[in-house]
Design an enzyme around this catalytic site. Structure first.
Site, PDB file in Angstrom:
ATOM      1  N   TYR A  51      59.681  15.731   0.060  1.00  0.00           N
ATOM      2  CA  TYR A  51      58.589  14.804   0.903  1.00  0.00           C
ATOM      3  C   TYR A  51      57.215  14.660   0.370  1.00  0.00           C
ATOM      4  CZ  TYR A  51      56.466  12.422   5.035  1.00  0.00           C
ATOM      5  OH  TYR A  51      55.703  11.803   5.961  1.00  0.00           O
TER       6      TYR A  51
ATOM      7  N   GLY B  78      52.460  31.834  15.357  1.00  0.00           N
ATOM      8  CA  GLY B  78      51.819  30.671  16.270  1.00  0.00           C
ATOM      9  C   GLY B  78      50.357  30.350  16.000  1.00  0.00           C
TER      10      GLY B  78
ATOM     11  N   GLU C 131      55.919  15.639  -2.529  1.00  0.00           N
ATOM     12  CA  GLU C 131      55.763  15.062  -3.792  1.00  0.00           C
ATOM     13  C   GLU C 131      56.189  13.456  -3.829  1.00  0.00           C
ATOM     14  OE1 GLU C 131      53.965  16.472  -5.816  1.00  0.00           O
ATOM     15  OE2 GLU C 131      54.423  18.709  -6.325  1.00  0.00           O
TER      16      GLU C 131
ATOM     17  N   ARG D 126      59.934  21.740   0.929  1.00  0.00           N
ATOM     18  CA  ARG D 126      59.091  20.904   1.341  1.00  0.00           C
ATOM     19  C   ARG D 126      58.705  19.529   0.308  1.00  0.00           C
ATOM     20  NH1 ARG D 126      56.757  21.969   6.531  1.00  0.00           N
ATOM     21  NH2 ARG D 126      55.027  20.541   6.242  1.00  0.00           N
TER      22      ARG D 126
ATOM     23  N   ARG E 213      45.689  22.507   9.271  1.00  0.00           N
ATOM     24  CA  ARG E 213      45.532  20.869   9.083  1.00  0.00           C
ATOM     25  C   ARG E 213      44.745  20.464  10.086  1.00  0.00           C
ATOM     26  NH1 ARG E 213      49.923  18.684   6.826  1.00  0.00           N
ATOM     27  NH2 ARG E 213      50.094  20.267   5.515  1.00  0.00           N
TER      28      ARG E 213
ATOM     29  N   ARG F  97      47.214  22.600  13.792  1.00  0.00           N
ATOM     30  CA  ARG F  97      47.687  21.352  13.515  1.00  0.00           C
ATOM     31  C   ARG F  97      46.667  20.379  14.455  1.00  0.00           C
ATOM     32  NH1 ARG F  97      50.030  23.596  10.310  1.00  0.00           N
ATOM     33  NH2 ARG F  97      52.098  23.356   9.769  1.00  0.00           N
TER      34      ARG F  97
ATOM     35  N   TYR G 224      57.533  29.169  15.298  1.00  0.00           N
ATOM     36  CA  TYR G 224      57.869  29.817  14.097  1.00  0.00           C
ATOM     37  C   TYR G 224      56.523  30.660  13.539  1.00  0.00           C
ATOM     38  CZ  TYR G 224      62.072  27.027  14.425  1.00  0.00           C
ATOM     39  OH  TYR G 224      63.037  26.431  14.772  1.00  0.00           O
TER      40      TYR G 224
END
Length: 413
Positions: free
Chosen positions: A231, A293, A233, A228, A361, A297, A290
């Site tokens: 994106y 669970g 960095e 990842r 997050r 977010r 994935y």
């Protein structure tokens, strides 16, 4: 024998006596061109200088027409994070009219619409931003390469004299499609024309955070060589370049860090969790989760994000600012909301987790509340049905609701 002179008025004047004849005055400045002799004659030059002096006094002491907060008040917005592929450049917004941007319109004067260029304006968030700008009376030119954007997202503005669409890629002529190069190009443009530049960064700059919820002062936890990192960095570098231009070139900049956003016009198969779940449920496919669970977010509706971007663009604070909905959901909780909205019988299918997937997050939006006066209003349960209506129409051709509302009533999440 006497003579007489007859004028057009037919008045008869006696002739001068021979002894009283007065010759014409001798002409001065014969060595100068005729135009200069005319200017120097009869004190004309004096009157010109007096006029210039009065005009200078007026312009020096007259109050400026713009608000104090609008110095260099152009806008530039990087919407690169809206691309479905991490390394693909998205878009920007540039306002080409300085007056009344970021300040109050003087009493008795109607707000003058801005002339705005939006690159990436046919994309998900970009098209909603275009809607909002045209709604408030601005004239908008959309520039998009249609890599992830869709002409259908802006077709309802065709025929509007305040709207124009141009197909072009702003990374030309470098032929490189990275958010860093796109950001650098727009920073250079903003510097040349004295524009205000707003970078829409991403919550991905926090990586897999060790601090929860995330505040703007947190430096993040990012793997620089992970799957990842291109994106993550890339956006961190974009923030670095933006602040370097601010410090080194005194460029006015604004930085927004956008958290997960959903709503109508999202790409159906872009791989994001909300669009994945909605499309799968509508197609009667299992909802793909994935890992276990339990990763979390936060999801904000697109109209809330657009309002936050406008407040930041027109405000006086550099940022960065977190723009997101602090309502936190596990992936299983999100799947349950999708089931309740579309199909209670939709099944869930577990798959191995992806590398470097953040465990948590959630934005801390205290700074945005205090300095921008912004906070999200649309809950997930209110906003998701509007997105579902849009997806159903595009997947199955159901035109029962051709214009799904893009705002929703505010309720608790």
């Amino acid at each position: 024998m006497g003579s007489e002179l007859t004028y057009r008025g037919r008045e008869v004047l006696p002739a001068d006596d021979a002894g009283t004849h007065s010759p014409k005055p001798e002409k001065r400045f014969l060595c100068l061109p005729r135009s200069l002799r005319y200017l120097l004659g009869e004190q004309r030059l004096l009157f010109v200088l007096v006029g210039v002096a009065l005009a200078s006094v007026f312009f020096v002491f007259a109050p400026p027409y713009t608000s104090p907060s609008t110095a260099g008040a152009h806008l530039a917005v990087d919407l690169a994070r809206l691309s479905s592929m991490p390394a693909v450049h998205g878009g920007y917004l540039m306002a080409l009219d300085r007056r009344f941007v970021g300040g109050r319109v003087p009493l008795g004067l109607k707000r003058k619409g801005l002339r705005i260029v939006v690159t990436g304006g046919a994309g998900f968030v970009g098209s909603h931003l275009v809607d909002r700008l045209i709604e408030r009376g601005d004239s908008v030119i959309v520039v998009d390469n249609f890599f992830t954007g869709r002409k259908e997202n802006v077709m309802h503005h065709f025929g509007n004299p305040n709207f124009e669409l141009i197909r072009h890629d702003v990374v030309e002529p470098l032929l490189l499609e990275t958010n860093v190069v796109g950001t650098l190009n727009m920073l250079g443009l903003a510097k040349r024309i004295g524009a205000r530049f707003l970078l829409t960064s991403t919550s991905e700059v926090y990586g897999d955070p060790l601090q929860h919820p995330q505040v703007e002062t947190y430096w993040g936890n990012v793997n620089p060589i992970g799957v990842r990192s291109c994106y993550d960095e890339g956006k961190r570098t974009a923030e670095t370049l933006t602040m370097d231009y601010h410090r080194g070139a005194q460029l006015q900049v604004r930085i927004a860090r956008i958290f997960n956003t959903y709503g109508p016009r999202m790409c159906i198969d872009d791989g994001r969790v909300v669009s994945n779940f909605v499309a799968q449920a509508l197609r009667k496919e299992p909802l793909t989760v994935y890992g276990d669970g339990k990763q979390t977010r936060s999801f904000q509706y697109v109209s809330d994000l657009v309002e936050g971007l406008i407040k930041l663009m027109e405000g006086d604070h550099v940022g960065p600012f977190n723009l997101g909905n602090p309502g936190e959901f596990t992936m299983l909780e999100l799947a349950k909301v999708v089931q309740d909205t579309i199909d209670p019988n939709a099944k869930i299918e577990f798959r191995p987790n992806t590398a470097d997937d953040p465990h948590k997050r959630k934005p801390d939006i205290t700074r945005a509340k205090e300095l921008l006066g912004w906070e999200p209003k649309v809950s997930l349960r209110d906003g998701l049905p509007l997105m579902v209506a849009d997806f159903r129409k595009r997947i199955f051709g159901d035109h029962s609701d051709d214009n799904p509302t893009t705002t929703a009533d505010s309720r608790s999440i």
